[in-house]
Motif scaffolding. Structure first.
Motif, PDB file in Angstrom:
ATOM      1  N   LEU A  78      30.642  36.372  36.006  1.00  0.00           N
ATOM      2  CA  LEU A  78      31.257  35.837  37.216  1.00  0.00           C
ATOM      3  C   LEU A  78      32.724  35.507  36.998  1.00  0.00           C
ATOM      4  CD1 LEU A  78      28.535  33.390  38.561  1.00  0.00           C
ATOM      5  CD2 LEU A  78      29.441  35.381  39.733  1.00  0.00           C
ATOM      6  N   LYS A  79      33.057  35.083  35.817  1.00  0.00           N
ATOM      7  CA  LYS A  79      34.435  34.687  35.543  1.00  0.00           C
ATOM      8  C   LYS A  79      35.343  35.880  35.269  1.00  0.00           C
ATOM      9  CE  LYS A  79      33.969  30.397  36.118  1.00  0.00           C
ATOM     10  NZ  LYS A  79      34.569  29.805  37.286  1.00  0.00           N
ATOM     11  N   SER A  94      39.083  32.242  44.330  1.00  0.00           N
ATOM     12  CA  SER A  94      37.814  31.568  44.091  1.00  0.00           C
ATOM     13  C   SER A  94      36.978  31.390  45.352  1.00  0.00           C
ATOM     14  CB  SER A  94      38.065  30.205  43.446  1.00  0.00           C
ATOM     15  OG  SER A  94      38.924  29.437  44.265  1.00  0.00           O
ATOM     16  N   SER A 118      31.943  40.024  44.829  1.00  0.00           N
ATOM     17  CA  SER A 118      31.224  40.351  43.591  1.00  0.00           C
ATOM     18  C   SER A 118      30.665  39.092  42.944  1.00  0.00           C
ATOM     19  CB  SER A 118      32.132  41.104  42.618  1.00  0.00           C
ATOM     20  OG  SER A 118      33.136  40.254  42.109  1.00  0.00           O
ATOM     21  N   ASP A 119      31.410  37.992  42.999  1.00  0.00           N
ATOM     22  CA  ASP A 119      30.883  36.725  42.491  1.00  0.00           C
ATOM     23  C   ASP A 119      29.639  36.301  43.268  1.00  0.00           C
ATOM     24  OD1 ASP A 119      32.900  36.639  40.664  1.00  0.00           O
ATOM     25  OD2 ASP A 119      34.066  35.085  41.684  1.00  0.00           O
ATOM     26  N   TRP A 123      25.645  35.908  41.916  1.00  0.00           N
ATOM     27  CA  TRP A 123      24.811  34.720  42.092  1.00  0.00           C
ATOM     28  C   TRP A 123      23.474  35.083  42.725  1.00  0.00           C
ATOM     29  CZ3 TRP A 123      24.958  30.518  39.545  1.00  0.00           C
ATOM     30  CH2 TRP A 123      26.160  30.009  39.073  1.00  0.00           C
TER      31      TRP A 123
END
Length: 145
Positions: A78-79, A94, A118-119, A123
């Motif tokens: 995720l980062k 963010s 994409s983040d 999740w």
């Protein structure tokens, strides 16, 4: 004088029991002093956590342990897009609120939406994996008490 063959040979390999923990696969060999120290430190911590969870919850503890490892790996994933966007574009993406402040015709607007989406999708994958694992293990516990 020859000995007669054994009519019913016994297998030489023992069969694993259901209650014994699964052995941890060894990590690749290391060649540096720092790598050796890190490997020993991480393996000692993981062994303690694994044994505590297995002692408290049995095989379900292994599932929890695997889910925690998945969460750490997906957290790192995720980062990465945000870190890459921050290094290349120079902006921290963010949330979708930040994306809406960008120019509609600029490439950073679309990069922001791609990174935030994409983040969000990662999740969803993480949640699905955790729910799927627990569901399968609860079904297994129900069938094999």
């Amino acid at each position: 004088m020859t000995t007669p063959p054994n009519p019913s040979p016994t297998p030489l390999t023992p069969t694993p029991s259901q209650s014994s923990p699964t052995p941890v696969e060894p990590s690749p060999p290391v060649s540096t002093k720092l790598g050796t120290f890190t490997q020993k430190l991480v393996m000692n911590v993981l062994e303690v956590v694994d044994q505590v969870l297995y002692g408290l919850m049995g095989q379900l503890g292994r599932t929890v342990f695997g889910s925690i490892q998945d969460a750490i790996a997906i957290g790192i994933l995720l980062k990465l897009p945000g870190l890459i966007g921050e290094k290349i574009i120079g902006k921290d993406f963010s949330s979708w609120d930040i994306c809406l402040k960008e120019n509609f015709l600029g490439s950073s607007f679309y990069a922001c939406f791609i990174i935030v989406t994409s983040d969000f999708m990662l999740w969803i994958v993480l949640g699905g994996r955790i729910i799927g694992r627990f569901r399968a293990d609860l079904k297994d516990l129900k069938n094999n008490p």
